[in-house]
Design an enzyme around this catalytic site. Sequence first.
Site, PDB file in Angstrom:
ATOM      1  N   ASP A 221      -0.597   4.542   0.693  1.00  0.00           N
ATOM      2  CA  ASP A 221      -0.964   5.404   1.704  1.00  0.00           C
ATOM      3  C   ASP A 221      -0.075   5.189   3.016  1.00  0.00           C
ATOM      4  OD1 ASP A 221      -2.399   2.841   2.020  1.00  0.00           O
ATOM      5  OD2 ASP A 221      -3.384   4.127   3.897  1.00  0.00           O
TER       6      ASP A 221
ATOM      7  N   HIS B 250       0.814  -1.097  -0.022  1.00  0.00           N
ATOM      8  CA  HIS B 250       0.050  -0.007   0.128  1.00  0.00           C
ATOM      9  C   HIS B 250       0.789   0.974  -0.274  1.00  0.00           C
ATOM     10  CE1 HIS B 250       0.510   1.022   4.450  1.00  0.00           C
ATOM     11  NE2 HIS B 250       0.418  -0.298   4.711  1.00  0.00           N
TER      12      HIS B 250
ATOM     13  N   HIS C  88       4.215   3.579  12.237  1.00  0.00           N
ATOM     14  CA  HIS C  88       3.030   4.253  13.017  1.00  0.00           C
ATOM     15  C   HIS C  88       3.589   5.232  13.910  1.00  0.00           C
ATOM     16  CE1 HIS C  88      -0.447   1.501  11.649  1.00  0.00           C
ATOM     17  NE2 HIS C  88       0.385   1.498  10.665  1.00  0.00           N
TER      18      HIS C  88
ATOM     19  N   GLU D 289      -4.994   1.509   2.923  1.00  0.00           N
ATOM     20  CA  GLU D 289      -5.000   0.712   3.973  1.00  0.00           C
ATOM     21  C   GLU D 289      -4.809   1.254   5.331  1.00  0.00           C
ATOM     22  OE1 GLU D 289      -3.143  -2.281   6.798  1.00  0.00           O
ATOM     23  OE2 GLU D 289      -2.480  -0.221   6.143  1.00  0.00           O
ATOM     24  N   GLU D 290      -4.204   2.196   5.501  1.00  0.00           N
ATOM     25  CA  GLU D 290      -4.140   2.834   7.114  1.00  0.00           C
ATOM     26  C   GLU D 290      -5.390   3.577   7.294  1.00  0.00           C
ATOM     27  OE1 GLU D 290      -1.868   2.065   8.646  1.00  0.00           O
ATOM     28  OE2 GLU D 290       0.070   2.050   7.465  1.00  0.00           O
TER      29      GLU D 290
ATOM     30  N   ASP E 234       6.662   1.137   6.311  1.00  0.00           N
ATOM     31  CA  ASP E 234       5.267   0.749   6.223  1.00  0.00           C
ATOM     32  C   ASP E 234       4.565   1.878   5.546  1.00  0.00           C
ATOM     33  OD1 ASP E 234       2.813  -0.272   6.798  1.00  0.00           O
ATOM     34  OD2 ASP E 234       2.677   0.779   8.598  1.00  0.00           O
TER      35      ASP E 234
END
Length: 464
Positions: A103, A101, A434, A169-170, A134
Amino acid sequence: MTFEYTREQAVRESAHSAIPTALADLGALVRIPSIAWPAFDQSQLRRSADSVAALAESTGIFDSVEVTSAAIPGTDEHGQPAVLATRAARNGRPTVLLYAHHDVQPHGDDALWDSPPFEPTVRDGRLYGRGAADDKAGIMVHIAALRAVKEAIGDDLDLGVALFIEGEEEYGSRSFGQFLSDNADALRSDVIVVADSGNWDVDTPALTVSLRGNARFTLRVRTLDHASHSGMFGGVVPDAMMATVKLLSTLWDDDGSVAVKGLHERDAETPEYSEETLRDEAGLPAGVKPIGTGSLLGRIWNKPSITITGIDATSVASASNTLAPEVTVVISARVAPGQQADDAYAAIEEHLRAHAPFGAELEFSDVDCGDAFLVDTSGWAVELARDALGRGYGKDAVDVGVGGSIPFISDLVREFPGAQILVTGVEDPHTRAHSPNESLHLETFRRAVLSEALLLAGLDARTM
């Protein structure tokens, strides 16, 4: 035997030579603040998708590359732009679907970053930046591996490839299921590689074989029609903060274990994992004790957890002698493998309603559930992946569980029940995905590219 050795050596050399360009391309992607949350500039998602599409074109692999999206079920909206690239298999070879992903999570307070979050910065063998691991590194593992096998095998490459790079996705993959349905023929494959997980450590590759599910929702607690003077009515009128604190405290036992009836645990063995390692990887200070009971990894991989991830209440700067009429919190639960996320959410809602103090009014909204995932490790693709990881890292791969969730995998299982799903990644225990100062271990990235290139070459050598 000579042919296979020569072919592997060619793949190794091509993968090695692909790294400098791949890292430059990764840096360019990190510079794009592609945050799917609506409070941020959504044009950056399109910019990011266009960049990924250009990278897919650059591999010379695909018959078709497009930026597209799908409707969000139950709304008039479309999801964020995704990249879909396809190449048909030839001569009876399998088709592999490569997922990642583009995003990223919001970056938070800039002051907590040692370097600007969207300015890729190398320090001590790691690349820092939001999305550096990520999951823009996942994108570049796919791209670099495809470039390597194309260079090494050339026109003899018969493997079918579908590349799906998601853009939300996030933010909950709200249109994921519809996207799969809309593009089922293009995405149908024999093997699916999800490059959105991590490894045991920077030297030891891992194949993720279990993931917890998730149940996330917003809870509003209301006790008053309007704010009132805390001196005039305090001591007799329950304020919303008091009610919220008392209510939330019922979610855990004194040792920190989840205390909600109806949440399940999975009975499965876990590898040795010391408290010293936990403290190092999680940043747990010496004076703070771990919560829960049982083996440390068992608590993370096989038991439920509940976290309060957000709260709307009067800020410290605006504090006054006032009884708050309402407080809103976001609750994020992780669900043990083997339990449906909807059932777990129902148990938590029932618990909260039963324990609401002083007759406080509760309102539940923004419910988002995703099921856990358990891999069938008996398939041929799992063995092929373990072998490729072992050769790419120079160390045997281990099977791991992950406490986090990738809810869309249940959608993949439902839409493509015959596909074998491999969950890999480039993160390590110090990646801090994150969080501020997210980073990618550069040597791990190099090994991940080589491993996936070897996997793709192995798939290309297989006849279905």
